[in-house]
Design an enzyme around this catalytic site. Structure first.
Site, mmCIF file in Angstrom:
data_model
loop_
_atom_site.group_PDB
_atom_site.id
_atom_site.type_symbol
_atom_site.label_atom_id
_atom_site.label_comp_id
_atom_site.label_asym_id
_atom_site.label_seq_id
_atom_site.Cartn_x
_atom_site.Cartn_y
_atom_site.Cartn_z
ATOM 1 C CD GLN A 137 -1.936 -45.866 10.720
ATOM 2 O OE1 GLN A 137 -2.082 -45.157 11.695
ATOM 3 N NE2 GLN A 137 -2.692 -46.925 10.491
ATOM 4 C CG HIS A 184 1.771 -46.758 13.048
ATOM 5 N ND1 HIS A 184 1.857 -47.634 11.988
ATOM 6 C CD2 HIS A 184 0.570 -46.997 13.636
ATOM 7 C CE1 HIS A 184 0.740 -48.367 11.944
ATOM 8 N NE2 HIS A 184 -0.048 -48.008 12.936
ATOM 9 N N GLY A 215 -6.995 -44.540 16.534
ATOM 10 C CA GLY A 215 -5.775 -43.757 16.401
ATOM 11 C C GLY A 215 -5.264 -43.810 14.979
ATOM 12 C CG HIS A 270 -1.287 -49.526 17.360
ATOM 13 N ND1 HIS A 270 -1.723 -50.785 17.025
ATOM 14 C CD2 HIS A 270 -1.322 -48.809 16.203
ATOM 15 C CE1 HIS A 270 -1.987 -50.832 15.729
ATOM 16 N NE2 HIS A 270 -1.765 -49.646 15.201
ATOM 17 C CD GLU A 271 -2.247 -45.046 16.200
ATOM 18 O OE1 GLU A 271 -1.642 -44.745 15.151
ATOM 19 O OE2 GLU A 271 -3.148 -45.904 16.233
ATOM 20 C CB CYS A 323 -3.301 -51.658 12.423
ATOM 21 S SG CYS A 323 -2.401 -50.285 11.685
ATOM 22 C CG LEU A 324 -7.727 -47.358 11.012
ATOM 23 C CD1 LEU A 324 -7.805 -45.843 11.058
ATOM 24 C CD2 LEU A 324 -9.094 -47.968 10.733
HETATM 25 ZN ZN LIG Z 1 -1.854 -48.851 13.329
#
Ligand SMILES: [Zn+2]
Length: 161
Positions: A51, A135, A46, A131-132, A89-90
């Protein structure tokens, strides 16, 4: 389409509340296309607009059929059950944490043309929705855990199990 740079957690963009979309035009479509390309390139589950430095409410989530869902102005409208598992997480590369999330979740969102729809997911997809969406309010998974593991530590833990 183009790859966008993924920001890491020391960047202030990841700690801000994002604004909703009111206009569904080429600018949004270009962002969604770029986010999908960036997510595929990073091999992630995701990606949220902040991000890549865009403080707007849009996320991409990979569903259980490996399709990329485009969620604009998403809201979590229902959750059920609980799961605990390692999450990454990226924007927090090489760090993993044990995080509790609902086992099932339902999201209401708009598509790229502004049409509202609902979508449900369980296990990793439910985890990814939570999670997304966090953000978009400036929150990261690291707030839900006391301890972060390196990839090496995580691999060692998995081998022991
Ligand atoms: Zn993340």
């Amino acid at each position: 389409m183009a790859l966008r740079k993924i920001l890491t957690d020391e960047d202030p963009a990841l700690h801000k509340v994002c604004r909703p979309y009111t206009v569904f035009d080429e600018r949004l479509w270009g962002l969604l296309d770029d986010m999908k390309e960036t997510l595929a390139d990073a091999n992630g589950a995701g990606l949220a607009a902040p991000q890549v430095g865009i403080l707007r409410r849009a996320v991409i989530v990979v569903d259980s059929n490996d399709e990329m869902l485009e969620l604009v102005n998403p809201e979590l409208i229902w959750t059920d059950g609980e799961q605990e598992g390692f999450e990454g997480c990226l924007s927090v590369p090489g760090r993993w944490g044990l995080v509790k999330r609902p086992m099932r979740a339902k999201v209401r969102a708009q598509d790229r043309n502004g049409n509202w729809f609902e979508v449900s997911g369980e296990e990793i997809v439910a985890r990814c929705f939570c999670h997304e969406l966090e953000h978009l309010d400036g929150h990261l998974f690291t707030e839900h855990t006391d301890r972060l593991y390196t990839t090496k530590e995580l691999d060692a833990l998995m081998e022991r199990e």
